[in-house]
Design a protein around this motif. Structure first.
Motif, PDB file in Angstrom:
ATOM      1  N   THR A 100       1.271   3.006  -3.950  1.00  0.00           N
ATOM      2  CA  THR A 100       2.089   4.170  -4.301  1.00  0.00           C
ATOM      3  C   THR A 100       2.302   5.039  -3.067  1.00  0.00           C
ATOM      4  OG1 THR A 100       0.126   5.395  -5.001  1.00  0.00           O
ATOM      5  CG2 THR A 100       1.334   4.198  -6.699  1.00  0.00           C
ATOM      6  N   LYS A 101       3.470   5.684  -2.986  1.00  0.00           N
ATOM      7  CA  LYS A 101       3.848   6.475  -1.807  1.00  0.00           C
ATOM      8  C   LYS A 101       3.610   7.954  -2.046  1.00  0.00           C
ATOM      9  CE  LYS A 101       8.248   6.919  -0.567  1.00  0.00           C
ATOM     10  NZ  LYS A 101       9.574   6.646   0.038  1.00  0.00           N
ATOM     11  N   ASP A 102       3.047   8.657  -1.044  1.00  0.00           N
ATOM     12  CA  ASP A 102       2.870  10.106  -1.157  1.00  0.00           C
ATOM     13  C   ASP A 102       4.012  10.822  -0.455  1.00  0.00           C
ATOM     14  OD1 ASP A 102       2.378  10.096   1.586  1.00  0.00           O
ATOM     15  OD2 ASP A 102       0.211  10.387   1.399  1.00  0.00           O
ATOM     16  N   GLU A 103       3.920  12.168  -0.383  1.00  0.00           N
ATOM     17  CA  GLU A 103       5.018  12.975   0.167  1.00  0.00           C
ATOM     18  C   GLU A 103       5.192  12.777   1.677  1.00  0.00           C
ATOM     19  OE1 GLU A 103       1.240  15.394   0.207  1.00  0.00           O
ATOM     20  OE2 GLU A 103       2.278  14.030  -1.183  1.00  0.00           O
ATOM     21  N   ASN A 104       4.205  12.195   2.345  1.00  0.00           N
ATOM     22  CA  ASN A 104       4.299  11.968   3.787  1.00  0.00           C
ATOM     23  C   ASN A 104       4.807  10.574   4.143  1.00  0.00           C
ATOM     24  OD1 ASN A 104       3.129  14.537   4.615  1.00  0.00           O
ATOM     25  ND2 ASN A 104       1.212  13.733   3.767  1.00  0.00           N
ATOM     26  N   GLY A 105       5.151   9.783   3.126  1.00  0.00           N
ATOM     27  CA  GLY A 105       5.637   8.428   3.392  1.00  0.00           C
ATOM     28  C   GLY A 105       4.534   7.416   3.581  1.00  0.00           C
ATOM     29  N   VAL A 106       3.299   7.784   3.207  1.00  0.00           N
ATOM     30  CA  VAL A 106       2.167   6.867   3.317  1.00  0.00           C
ATOM     31  C   VAL A 106       1.920   6.214   1.964  1.00  0.00           C
ATOM     32  CG1 VAL A 106      -0.297   6.630   3.806  1.00  0.00           C
ATOM     33  CG2 VAL A 106       1.097   8.195   5.166  1.00  0.00           C
ATOM     34  N   TRP A 107       1.945   4.890   1.942  1.00  0.00           N
ATOM     35  CA  TRP A 107       1.654   4.117   0.746  1.00  0.00           C
ATOM     36  C   TRP A 107       0.162   3.803   0.710  1.00  0.00           C
ATOM     37  CZ3 TRP A 107       5.694   2.328  -2.564  1.00  0.00           C
ATOM     38  CH2 TRP A 107       6.978   2.585  -2.100  1.00  0.00           C
ATOM     39  N   SER A 108      -0.432   3.819  -0.486  1.00  0.00           N
ATOM     40  CA  SER A 108      -1.873   3.541  -0.560  1.00  0.00           C
ATOM     41  C   SER A 108      -2.246   2.892  -1.885  1.00  0.00           C
ATOM     42  CB  SER A 108      -2.692   4.815  -0.355  1.00  0.00           C
ATOM     43  OG  SER A 108      -2.478   5.727  -1.409  1.00  0.00           O
ATOM     44  N   LEU A 109      -3.390   2.226  -1.849  1.00  0.00           N
ATOM     45  CA  LEU A 109      -3.989   1.639  -3.046  1.00  0.00           C
ATOM     46  C   LEU A 109      -5.499   1.647  -2.866  1.00  0.00           C
ATOM     47  CD1 LEU A 109      -3.922  -0.128  -5.722  1.00  0.00           C
ATOM     48  CD2 LEU A 109      -4.059  -2.095  -4.182  1.00  0.00           C
ATOM     49  N   LYS A 110      -6.215   2.143  -3.862  1.00  0.00           N
ATOM     50  CA  LYS A 110      -7.678   2.073  -3.846  1.00  0.00           C
ATOM     51  C   LYS A 110      -8.121   1.039  -4.873  1.00  0.00           C
ATOM     52  CE  LYS A 110     -11.927   4.793  -4.097  1.00  0.00           C
ATOM     53  NZ  LYS A 110     -12.544   6.126  -4.278  1.00  0.00           N
ATOM     54  N   THR A 111      -8.956   0.096  -4.441  1.00  0.00           N
ATOM     55  CA  THR A 111      -9.428  -0.968  -5.327  1.00  0.00           C
ATOM     56  C   THR A 111     -10.647  -0.511  -6.116  1.00  0.00           C
ATOM     57  OG1 THR A 111     -11.057  -1.928  -3.805  1.00  0.00           O
ATOM     58  CG2 THR A 111      -8.749  -2.606  -3.515  1.00  0.00           C
ATOM     59  N   HIS A 112     -11.049  -1.330  -7.049  1.00  0.00           N
ATOM     60  CA  HIS A 112     -12.357  -1.157  -7.683  1.00  0.00           C
ATOM     61  C   HIS A 112     -13.427  -1.629  -6.700  1.00  0.00           C
ATOM     62  CE1 HIS A 112     -12.502  -5.516  -8.209  1.00  0.00           C
ATOM     63  NE2 HIS A 112     -11.259  -5.449  -8.669  1.00  0.00           N
ATOM     64  N   THR A 113     -14.687  -1.511  -7.053  1.00  0.00           N
ATOM     65  CA  THR A 113     -15.778  -1.979  -6.203  1.00  0.00           C
ATOM     66  C   THR A 113     -15.679  -3.491  -5.998  1.00  0.00           C
ATOM     67  OG1 THR A 113     -17.258  -0.212  -6.903  1.00  0.00           O
ATOM     68  CG2 THR A 113     -18.290  -2.187  -6.009  1.00  0.00           C
ATOM     69  N   LEU A 114     -15.747  -3.911  -4.745  1.00  0.00           N
ATOM     70  CA  LEU A 114     -15.641  -5.328  -4.415  1.00  0.00           C
ATOM     71  C   LEU A 114     -17.020  -5.892  -4.099  1.00  0.00           C
ATOM     72  CD1 LEU A 114     -12.497  -5.330  -2.076  1.00  0.00           C
ATOM     73  CD2 LEU A 114     -12.589  -5.745  -4.539  1.00  0.00           C
ATOM     74  N   GLY A 115     -17.228  -7.156  -4.432  1.00  0.00           N
ATOM     75  CA  GLY A 115     -18.483  -7.825  -4.144  1.00  0.00           C
ATOM     76  C   GLY A 115     -18.562  -8.261  -2.697  1.00  0.00           C
ATOM     77  N   PRO A 116     -19.740  -8.639  -2.234  1.00  0.00           N
ATOM     78  CA  PRO A 116     -19.911  -9.090  -0.855  1.00  0.00           C
ATOM     79  C   PRO A 116     -19.024 -10.292  -0.548  1.00  0.00           C
ATOM     80  CG  PRO A 116     -22.050  -8.725  -1.907  1.00  0.00           C
ATOM     81  CD  PRO A 116     -21.021  -8.658  -2.987  1.00  0.00           C
ATOM     82  N   GLU A 117     -18.264 -10.214   0.537  1.00  0.00           N
ATOM     83  CA  GLU A 117     -17.368 -11.320   0.898  1.00  0.00           C
ATOM     84  C   GLU A 117     -16.601 -10.966   2.160  1.00  0.00           C
ATOM     85  OE1 GLU A 117     -16.518 -14.541   1.281  1.00  0.00           O
ATOM     86  OE2 GLU A 117     -17.052 -14.585  -0.855  1.00  0.00           O
ATOM     87  N   LEU A 118     -16.091 -11.974   2.837  1.00  0.00           N
ATOM     88  CA  LEU A 118     -15.087 -11.794   3.869  1.00  0.00           C
ATOM     89  C   LEU A 118     -13.735 -11.998   3.186  1.00  0.00           C
ATOM     90  CD1 LEU A 118     -15.036 -13.129   7.488  1.00  0.00           C
ATOM     91  CD2 LEU A 118     -13.013 -13.308   6.058  1.00  0.00           C
ATOM     92  N   TYR A 119     -12.915 -10.956   3.181  1.00  0.00           N
ATOM     93  CA  TYR A 119     -11.634 -10.984   2.463  1.00  0.00           C
ATOM     94  C   TYR A 119     -10.471 -11.039   3.453  1.00  0.00           C
ATOM     95  CZ  TYR A 119     -14.283  -9.416  -1.652  1.00  0.00           C
ATOM     96  OH  TYR A 119     -15.174  -9.312  -2.693  1.00  0.00           O
ATOM     97  N   ASN A 120      -9.353 -11.620   2.999  1.00  0.00           N
ATOM     98  CA  ASN A 120      -8.131 -11.556   3.796  1.00  0.00           C
ATOM     99  C   ASN A 120      -7.019 -10.943   2.958  1.00  0.00           C
ATOM    100  OD1 ASN A 120      -6.200 -13.758   2.700  1.00  0.00           O
ATOM    101  ND2 ASN A 120      -8.140 -14.853   2.895  1.00  0.00           N
ATOM    102  N   TYR A 121      -6.051 -10.331   3.627  1.00  0.00           N
ATOM    103  CA  TYR A 121      -4.959  -9.668   2.903  1.00  0.00           C
ATOM    104  C   TYR A 121      -3.764  -9.489   3.830  1.00  0.00           C
ATOM    105  CZ  TYR A 121      -5.793  -5.319   5.475  1.00  0.00           C
ATOM    106  OH  TYR A 121      -5.906  -4.375   6.471  1.00  0.00           O
ATOM    107  N   SER A 122      -2.627  -9.180   3.256  1.00  0.00           N
ATOM    108  CA  SER A 122      -1.434  -8.791   4.007  1.00  0.00           C
ATOM    109  C   SER A 122      -0.586  -7.897   3.118  1.00  0.00           C
ATOM    110  CB  SER A 122      -0.637 -10.025   4.460  1.00  0.00           C
ATOM    111  OG  SER A 122      -0.259 -10.814   3.337  1.00  0.00           O
ATOM    112  N   PHE A 123       0.403  -7.242   3.710  1.00  0.00           N
ATOM    113  CA  PHE A 123       1.316  -6.374   2.960  1.00  0.00           C
ATOM    114  C   PHE A 123       2.637  -7.092   2.694  1.00  0.00           C
ATOM    115  CE2 PHE A 123      -0.969  -2.620   5.028  1.00  0.00           C
ATOM    116  CZ  PHE A 123      -1.663  -2.303   3.876  1.00  0.00           C
ATOM    117  N   ILE A 124       3.301  -6.677   1.621  1.00  0.00           N
ATOM    118  CA  ILE A 124       4.662  -7.129   1.317  1.00  0.00           C
ATOM    119  C   ILE A 124       5.527  -5.877   1.216  1.00  0.00           C
ATOM    120  CG2 ILE A 124       6.150  -8.414  -0.256  1.00  0.00           C
ATOM    121  CD1 ILE A 124       3.600  -9.836  -1.268  1.00  0.00           C
ATOM    122  N   ILE A 125       6.426  -5.697   2.189  1.00  0.00           N
ATOM    123  CA  ILE A 125       7.278  -4.508   2.247  1.00  0.00           C
ATOM    124  C   ILE A 125       8.694  -4.911   1.874  1.00  0.00           C
ATOM    125  CG2 ILE A 125       8.087  -2.599   3.685  1.00  0.00           C
ATOM    126  CD1 ILE A 125       5.726  -3.170   5.556  1.00  0.00           C
TER     127      ILE A 125
END
Length: 397
Positions: free
Chosen positions: A81-106
């Motif tokens: 979701t985007k705020d008034e400054n143009g910054v998009w954000s998402l907070k996840t739930h608690t994640l378990g121990p792991e090495l994770y990978n991710y990318s954005f889709i704009i």
């Protein structure tokens, strides 16, 4: 100072102030991903003109995806979701121990996180990574312990008619000791190369941590390139920079297996190793599991330890080489020769699960000793890293 100059100066100061405020939210000033004390994670992206931003990664529930190998589990997507400054954000739930990978889709375009400089390449896809510590994931971290060395060497392969690049891990203290060591030959999957296990698999970190904890014997780990038409990984070999491909010619036609003794000869001529069956192990993921199965069968009395991680056990039209002949007879000869561990692991939702079950039934019908580990998940590095942490402690005991 006249009124016109004051107006120009005021406009200039306002512009500088606006630019400074905008700079506060540019990528280099944004923390992403931010790992919180409860192990939830916030992703952020400055994209004021974007209409939609999503994050995709293996911390999200999987979805079915069509691939060249059939339907496989793939990472899901979540909306930011985007705020008034143009910054998009998402907070996840608690994640378990792991090495994770991710990318954005704009706006439908897949890209990496400009605020996170830590990347891995899997075939031709680059994604960001982060680690949630604890449990098995602590084995993926670089901790304050004694460290081994990782070198990229070139070896002569008469069987393939070229010099080839290879990655080799030596355990802590190797350079200063006169000791001899056992060897694990660790093979990558389709689309990988001699960089795969050391980067995606975190081999050096895993081995350093297991050895420091006394859970694994100090050993040399040899990570070759299984693509016989390459002398080195894309960007590292004589063809220089080109787009990596998932499957390239001759990867599973018997050529690699037949020439594998070139690698063993190089290692045993250039490193202080215990050059006997009891001190050699071979393991691999997916295509590397396929190679492991056939190399260990084709080169009798060479390995006492075999590890098949999500092995690509399937019939292939190009599997016509001498390596694949007399399969049942040579497999029985391998069993009769004796060995210490034949270890098979696969995830319950792996697309190769059925083929592995059929192979297990074959081994049971032959009374061929083996151990089987079944995990959650599918055909992913999340499983293969864990398999290495489980397999390595079983070696050379």
């Amino acid at each position: 100072m006249n009124k016109q100059i004051l107006l120009i100066l005021s406009a200039f100061l306002l512009a500088v102030s606006a630019h400074a405020q905008e700079a506060l939210f540019r990528a280099q000033n944004i923390i992403s991903p931010e790992i919180h004390e409860d192990n939830s994670v916030t992703f952020r992206l400055f994209a004021p003109n974007a209409k939609s931003v999503q994050v995709t990664g293996d911390f999200l529930p999987t979805v079915k995806m069509d691939t060249p190998m059939g339907q496989m589990d793939g990472p899901g997507k979540a909306e930011l979701t985007k705020d008034e400054n143009g910054v998009w954000s998402l907070k996840t739930h608690t994640l378990g121990p792991e090495l994770y990978n991710y990318s954005f889709i704009i706006d439908g375009f897949n890209t990496t996180d400009p605020s996170n400089p830590f990347l891995i390449r899997d075939v031709a896809s680059a994604t960001n990574i982060f680690i949630i510590g604890g449990g098995h994931a602590d084995l993926f971290k670089t901790n304050d312990i004694a460290h081994g060395s990782v070198t990229r060497r070139w070896y002569d392969s008469p069987g393939l008619g070229m010099d080839r690049r290879i990655t080799i891990y030596t355990p802590p203290g190797y350079e200063k000791s006169t000791e001899t060591y056992p060897v694990l030959y660790l093979l990558h999957g389709a689309g990988g190369d001699e960089e795969a296990w050391i980067n995606l698999g975190r081999t050096a970190q895993i081995m350093d941590n297991l050895i420091a904890q006394g859970k694994a014997k100090p050993m040399i780990v040899v990570m070759p390139n299984g693509n016989v038409i390459q002398d080195g990984a894309p960007g590292e070999g004589s063809k220089n920079f080109y787009k990596p491909q998932f499957m390239i010619p001759k990867t599973m036609d018997g050529t690699y297996e037949g020439a594998f003794s070139d690698i063993i000869k190089f290692v045993e001529s250039n490193y202080r190793v215990k050059a006997d069956k009891a001190n050699r192990a071979i393991a691999g993921l997916s295509m590397g599991g396929y190679h492991t199965l056939h190399i260990s069968r084709y080169h009798p009395n060479t390995f006492d330890y075999m590890g098949l991680f999500s092995a690509a056990i399937m019939p292939r039209e190009d599997a016509t080489g001498k390596v694949y002949s007399n399969f049942d007879e040579t497999l029985k000869a391998q069993m009769d020769n004796g060995y210490k561990l034949y270890w098979i692991a696969i995830g319950k939702t792996d697309f190769l699960y059925k083929a592995n079950q059929e192979y297990l039934e074959k081994l049971k019908g032959m009374n061929m000793p083996h151990e089987y580990v079944e995990s959650e998940g599918g055909h992913t590095w999340r499983n293969w890293r864990v398999y290495l942490t489980q397999f390595a402690p079983r070696l050379f005991q």
